[in-house]
Design a protein around this motif. Structure first.
Motif, PDB file in Angstrom:
ATOM      1  N   PHE A  29       0.818  -1.216   0.000  1.00 46.96           N
ATOM      2  CA  PHE A  29       0.000   0.000   0.000  1.00 46.96           C
ATOM      3  C   PHE A  29       0.855   1.271   0.000  1.00 46.96           C
ATOM      4  O   PHE A  29       0.341   2.352   0.212  1.00 46.96           O
ATOM      5  N   THR A  30       2.141   1.123  -0.175  1.00 52.76           N
ATOM      6  CA  THR A  30       3.039   2.263   0.036  1.00 52.76           C
ATOM      7  C   THR A  30       3.802   2.619  -1.238  1.00 52.76           C
ATOM      8  O   THR A  30       4.303   1.730  -1.929  1.00 52.76           O
ATOM      9  N   TYR A  31       3.894   3.912  -1.488  1.00 52.42           N
ATOM     10  CA  TYR A  31       4.581   4.412  -2.679  1.00 52.42           C
ATOM     11  C   TYR A  31       5.620   5.449  -2.286  1.00 52.42           C
ATOM     12  O   TYR A  31       5.484   6.128  -1.269  1.00 52.42           O
ATOM     13  N   VAL A  32       6.641   5.575  -3.146  1.00 50.24           N
ATOM     14  CA  VAL A  32       7.544   6.717  -3.058  1.00 50.24           C
ATOM     15  C   VAL A  32       7.408   7.497  -4.358  1.00 50.24           C
ATOM     16  O   VAL A  32       7.541   6.929  -5.447  1.00 50.24           O
ATOM     17  N   MET A  33       7.099   8.785  -4.212  1.00 48.32           N
ATOM     18  CA  MET A  33       7.002   9.659  -5.387  1.00 48.32           C
ATOM     19  C   MET A  33       8.152  10.656  -5.364  1.00 48.32           C
ATOM     20  O   MET A  33       8.341  11.352  -4.373  1.00 48.32           O
ATOM     21  N   LYS A  34       8.899  10.678  -6.476  1.00 45.21           N
ATOM     22  CA  LYS A  34       9.984  11.655  -6.601  1.00 45.21           C
ATOM     23  C   LYS A  34       9.532  12.774  -7.524  1.00 45.21           C
ATOM     24  O   LYS A  34       8.956  12.512  -8.585  1.00 45.21           O
ATOM     25  N   VAL A  35       9.821  13.994  -7.119  1.00 50.77           N
ATOM     26  CA  VAL A  35       9.316  15.159  -7.844  1.00 50.77           C
ATOM     27  C   VAL A  35      10.468  16.124  -8.148  1.00 50.77           C
ATOM     28  O   VAL A  35      11.236  16.480  -7.240  1.00 50.77           O
ATOM     29  N   PHE A  81      12.323  16.629  -4.494  1.00 55.21           N
ATOM     30  CA  PHE A  81      12.059  15.964  -3.216  1.00 55.21           C
ATOM     31  C   PHE A  81      11.291  14.675  -3.472  1.00 55.21           C
ATOM     32  O   PHE A  81      10.765  14.456  -4.574  1.00 55.21           O
ATOM     33  N   ALA A  82      11.257  13.846  -2.452  1.00 55.42           N
ATOM     34  CA  ALA A  82      10.449  12.624  -2.518  1.00 55.42           C
ATOM     35  C   ALA A  82       9.497  12.609  -1.334  1.00 55.42           C
ATOM     36  O   ALA A  82       9.808  13.156  -0.268  1.00 55.42           O
ATOM     37  N   VAL A  83       8.335  12.002  -1.538  1.00 53.14           N
ATOM     38  CA  VAL A  83       7.427  11.719  -0.422  1.00 53.14           C
ATOM     39  C   VAL A  83       7.161  10.217  -0.412  1.00 53.14           C
ATOM     40  O   VAL A  83       7.218   9.559  -1.441  1.00 53.14           O
ATOM     41  N   LEU A  84       6.913   9.701   0.779  1.00 56.27           N
ATOM     42  CA  LEU A  84       6.582   8.281   0.952  1.00 56.27           C
ATOM     43  C   LEU A  84       5.171   8.255   1.506  1.00 56.27           C
ATOM     44  O   LEU A  84       4.896   8.891   2.524  1.00 56.27           O
ATOM     45  N   TYR A  85       4.252   7.546   0.823  1.00 53.69           N
ATOM     46  CA  TYR A  85       2.866   7.621   1.291  1.00 53.69           C
ATOM     47  C   TYR A  85       2.161   6.282   1.198  1.00 53.69           C
ATOM     48  O   TYR A  85       2.482   5.439   0.371  1.00 53.69           O
ATOM     49  N   ASP A  86       1.182   6.117   2.085  1.00 55.96           N
ATOM     50  CA  ASP A  86       0.288   4.961   2.074  1.00 55.96           C
ATOM     51  C   ASP A  86      -0.991   5.340   1.355  1.00 55.96           C
ATOM     52  O   ASP A  86      -1.504   6.458   1.550  1.00 55.96           O
TER      53      ASP A  86
END
Ligand SMILES: Cc1cc2nc3c(=O)[nH]c(=O)nc-3n(C[C@H](O)[C@H](O)[C@H](O)COP(=O)(O)OP(=O)(O)OC[C@H]3O[C@@H](n4cnc5c(N)ncnc54)[C@H](O)[C@@H]3O)c2cc1C
Ligand code: FES
Length: 287
Positions: A29-35, A81-86
């Motif tokens: 259920f977890t993703y890392v998005m790099k922006v 930046f990156a965020v880690l989200y469920d």
């Protein structure tokens, strides 16, 4: 005396458009998005968050706050930046469908940063569930300041919710994992590690402690650390409306200097607070 308004608007936070470089599943259920976000990235400090618009349509209307997981650098220059989200609801579900090259509308950086005392030699970072998000950027900052003895205590529900070690913390940290069902690491709560660390002399008044996770974890941490007089910075995750102090949607209770209960805004006064100031009485907190 009321202060006159500042002559210049501060450089940050900015309403910005970034470009998604990657949006990768790292657990069920977890993703890392790099922006890619070169106008904002240089202003990001560890512990801060961004407020992301998760859809081009009106639904969901409110932006979704996400802790910064890492700053992306090109040599010495911060470029993104990156965020880690469920994925837990419509906003994060929509976020998980976004692909490389898409524009991301966000505001940031928001909130306060960690305050690591000069001369810190040892650190313990505590993460509960998706509270693992800001651990890596804080650990990297500690390493940048020459702190070598870093222990990360990470608790998650079960195997499906545990993110890979490289997404939890950088190389060189000691990682202790606990899951509710024992499917990864030790069985039980993440806070069990704190008693062990105190017993081993690895967690003392001189240790820098940072924590991010659900309210019950903060309450257990308070109970574990207070008797030893160990301080901790707690990154709270209150429900948010605006994200910058206008809607009063994110109040939390704190203990004031005189012992009375006061109120703070998670977004504008935090989201990081001294753990011993937070008041947990079953009201006003998310998770
Ligand atoms: C400062 C801050 C930093 C955050 N950092 C991260 C992060 O790094 N990674 C991450 O995955 N999430 C983070 N969150 C939580 C994240 O913002 C919410 O999970 C997200 O808004 C959910 O949006 P949604 O539309 O998918 O789900 P919604 O439909 O809004 O909510 C789905 C479920 O999640 C619960 N929920 C929503 N928001 C919260 C919250 N703030 N606290 C507790 N429960 C909540 C709801 O009660 C509901 O049960 C952070 C929140 C704050 C305030
Ligand atoms: S989210 Fe609006 S005041 Fe904090």
């Amino acid at each position: 005396m009321p202060q006159p308004p500042p002559l210049e608007t501060p450089e940050y936070p900015k309403v910005a458009l970034g470009e998604i470089l990657e949006n990768r599943a790292i657990a069920r259920f977890t993703y890392v998005m790099k922006v890619h976000a070169p106008t904002v990235a240089p202003g990001i400090q560890p512990g801060q968050f961004v407020n992301i618009r998760t859809s081009d349509s009106l639904v969901p209307l409110l932006r979704r706050p996400m802790s910064v997981h890492r700053v992306i650098r090109d040599g010495p220059t911060a470029t993104g930046f990156a965020v880690l989200y469920d994925v837990v609801g419509p906003g994060t579900r929509s976020l998980s469908t976004m692909t490389k090259g898409r524009r991301l509308d966000f505001i940031g950086p928001l909130g306060n940063a960690v305050t690591i005392p000069a001369g810190t030699k040892r650190a313990v970072l505590v993460a509960g569930g998706v509270g693992v998000g800001p651990i890596k950027i804080v650990a990297e900052e500690l390493q940048r300041r020459g702190v070598r003895d870093i222990t990360v205590c990470y608790g998650a529900r079960d195997f499906e919710h545990v993110v890979p070690q490289e997404d939890v913390c950088p190389h060189g940290c000691r990682l202790l994992v606990a899951t509710d069902d024992g499917s990864v690491g030790k069985r039980g709560r993440v806070t069990q590690f704190l008693d062990e660390l105190v017993g081993q002399g690895r967690l003392t008044k001189d240790t820098y402690v940072f924590a991010c996770g659900p309210t019950p974890m903060f309450a257990a941490l308070q109970a574990a650390l207070a008797p030893h007089g160990i301080r901790c910075e707690a990154a709270t995750e209150e429900f948010m409306g605006c994200g910058f102090g206008v809607c009063f949607g994110c109040t939390l209770k704190v203990k004031e200097d005189d012992g009375k209960v006061g109120y703070r805004l998670c977004c504008a006064d935090g989201c990081i607070f001294p753990l011993d100031r937070l008041v947990f009485d079953g009201h006003g907190h998310g998770h």
